[in-house]
Write a protein that holds these residues in place. Structure first.
Motif, short mmCIF file in Angstrom:
data_model
loop_
_atom_site.label_atom_id
_atom_site.label_comp_id
_atom_site.label_asym_id
_atom_site.label_seq_id
_atom_site.Cartn_x
_atom_site.Cartn_y
_atom_site.Cartn_z
N TRP A 167 68.86 20.10 39.53
CA TRP A 167 67.67 20.93 39.68
C TRP A 167 67.45 21.22 41.16
CZ3 TRP A 167 64.80 22.87 35.64
CH2 TRP A 167 65.12 22.35 34.36
N MET A 168 67.23 22.48 41.50
CA MET A 168 66.98 22.88 42.89
C MET A 168 65.69 23.69 42.94
SD MET A 168 70.84 23.96 44.08
CE MET A 168 70.30 24.31 45.76
N HIS A 169 64.70 23.16 43.67
CA HIS A 169 63.40 23.82 43.75
C HIS A 169 63.10 24.29 45.17
CE1 HIS A 169 62.98 21.36 40.04
NE2 HIS A 169 62.37 22.46 39.63
N ALA A 170 62.73 25.55 45.28
CA ALA A 170 62.36 26.11 46.58
C ALA A 170 60.91 25.76 46.88
CB ALA A 170 62.54 27.63 46.55
N ARG A 171 60.65 25.44 48.15
CA ARG A 171 59.27 25.18 48.58
C ARG A 171 58.54 26.49 48.82
NH1 ARG A 171 58.29 20.22 46.87
NH2 ARG A 171 59.65 18.66 47.77
N PHE A 172 57.22 26.40 48.88
CA PHE A 172 56.42 27.60 49.16
C PHE A 172 56.62 28.04 50.61
CE2 PHE A 172 53.37 25.82 45.86
CZ PHE A 172 53.76 26.72 44.89
N LEU A 173 56.66 29.36 50.81
CA LEU A 173 56.60 29.88 52.17
C LEU A 173 55.17 29.75 52.66
CD1 LEU A 173 58.71 33.17 52.08
CD2 LEU A 173 59.27 31.02 53.21
N GLN A 174 55.02 29.27 53.87
CA GLN A 174 53.68 29.09 54.44
C GLN A 174 53.32 30.29 55.32
OE1 GLN A 174 51.70 26.13 53.80
NE2 GLN A 174 53.29 26.02 52.23
N VAL A 175 52.11 30.80 55.14
CA VAL A 175 51.60 31.90 55.96
C VAL A 175 50.25 31.48 56.51
CG1 VAL A 175 50.84 34.29 55.98
CG2 VAL A 175 52.81 33.64 54.60
N GLY A 177 49.27 28.81 57.80
CA GLY A 177 48.88 27.46 57.43
C GLY A 177 48.71 27.22 55.94
N GLY A 178 48.97 28.21 55.09
CA GLY A 178 48.84 28.03 53.65
C GLY A 178 49.84 28.88 52.92
N LYS A 179 49.91 28.70 51.60
CA LYS A 179 50.89 29.48 50.83
C LYS A 179 50.38 30.90 50.62
CE LYS A 179 49.64 28.77 45.99
NZ LYS A 179 50.16 28.48 44.65
N MET A 180 51.33 31.82 50.42
CA MET A 180 50.97 33.20 50.16
C MET A 180 50.15 33.30 48.87
SD MET A 180 54.05 35.75 51.09
CE MET A 180 55.45 35.18 52.03
N SER A 181 49.13 34.13 48.90
CA SER A 181 48.27 34.28 47.73
C SER A 181 47.69 35.69 47.70
CB SER A 181 47.14 33.25 47.77
OG SER A 181 46.14 33.55 46.84
N LYS A 182 47.80 36.33 46.54
CA LYS A 182 47.23 37.68 46.42
C LYS A 182 45.72 37.63 46.64
CE LYS A 182 49.40 38.38 42.49
NZ LYS A 182 49.85 38.95 41.20
N SER A 183 45.08 36.56 46.17
CA SER A 183 43.63 36.46 46.33
C SER A 183 43.22 36.33 47.79
CB SER A 183 43.09 35.27 45.52
OG SER A 183 43.66 34.06 45.99
N GLU A 184 44.11 35.75 48.60
CA GLU A 184 43.82 35.61 50.03
C GLU A 184 44.24 36.85 50.82
OE1 GLU A 184 42.29 33.08 51.53
OE2 GLU A 184 42.01 32.07 49.59
N GLY A 185 45.00 37.73 50.17
CA GLY A 185 45.43 38.94 50.85
C GLY A 185 46.46 38.71 51.93
N ASN A 186 47.24 37.62 51.83
CA ASN A 186 48.22 37.31 52.88
C ASN A 186 49.65 37.33 52.36
OD1 ASN A 186 48.22 35.02 51.31
ND2 ASN A 186 47.96 33.57 52.99
#
Length: 208
Positions: A167-175, A177-186
């Protein structure tokens, strides 16, 4: 929406010079394979029907939690939602659900207005194209639990053998200081990166 997002996805893959996969299966094209798995799980006693819904009985797979480290007793103790009276165990998950109001639904032996659960989609499609055992399964770190844990359970009780070797899992990209989120607009797209003066291959190297 699906066509538009799919087109953007394939454009990005080409831009990043990613070699194409042999298959890009869509869940809606594989309902028969999913129903075949659900019916087999019920027949083997690992799943049960309540009304027109079908649930996988998690305690029937003794190794549940081996990927994520989650234990059944901890999950039950930490359950935040009101218990579903239809479930035999709070961790049981839906293989097939019914909802007359759902936009996409298919007729089956379970009822006229059903649609697959998220986990059974991936198991059914991977078995069709990769077989009952394969080497590498990837995904984001947020897929480890419950998605991949449930995939393992429903597939291995059916085949009776280990399903995935690695199993190979990719980590979240940080933007910022936090993960990308549509709700955050980043959320950054490849176009955003190019506008900032970087090439798509700069991004690919950065991610690797």
């Amino acid at each position: 929406l699906v066509e538009r997002i799919s087109a953007a996805f394939f454009t990005d893959l080409e831009t990043l010079e990613v070699l194409p996969a042999h298959h890009y299966p869509r869940a809606t094209d594989h309902i028969p394979e999913m129903l075949e798995m659900v019916e087999a799980l019920v027949e083997k006693g690992h799943a049960y029907q309540v009304g027109e819904d079908v649930y996988f009985h998690v305690p029937s797979f003794s190794e549940y939690g081996k990927l994520s480290g989650n234990r059944l007793e901890d999950l039950e103790a930490g359950a935040r939602l009101e218990p579903n009276p239809d479930k035999r165990h709070s961790a049981d998950f839906a293989l097939w659900k019914s909802d007359p109001q759902h936009l996409m639904k298919w007729e089956s032996d379970f009822g006229p207005d059903g649609f697959p659960g998220w986990h059974i989609e991936c198991s059914a499609m991977s078995r069709k194209y990769l077989g009952d055992r394969f080497d590498i399964h990837t995904g984001g770190e947020d897929n480890i639990f419950p998605h991949h844990e449930c995939e393992i359970a429903q597939t291995e009780v059916l085949t009776g053998e280990p399903w995935v070797l690695t199993w190979m899992h990719a980590r979240f990209l940080q933007v910022d200081g936090g993960k990308m989120s549509k709700s955050e607009g980043n959320v950054w797209t490849l176009d955003d990166i190019v506008e900032r003066g970087f090439s798509p291959l700069d991004f690919r190297f950065f991610v690797l």
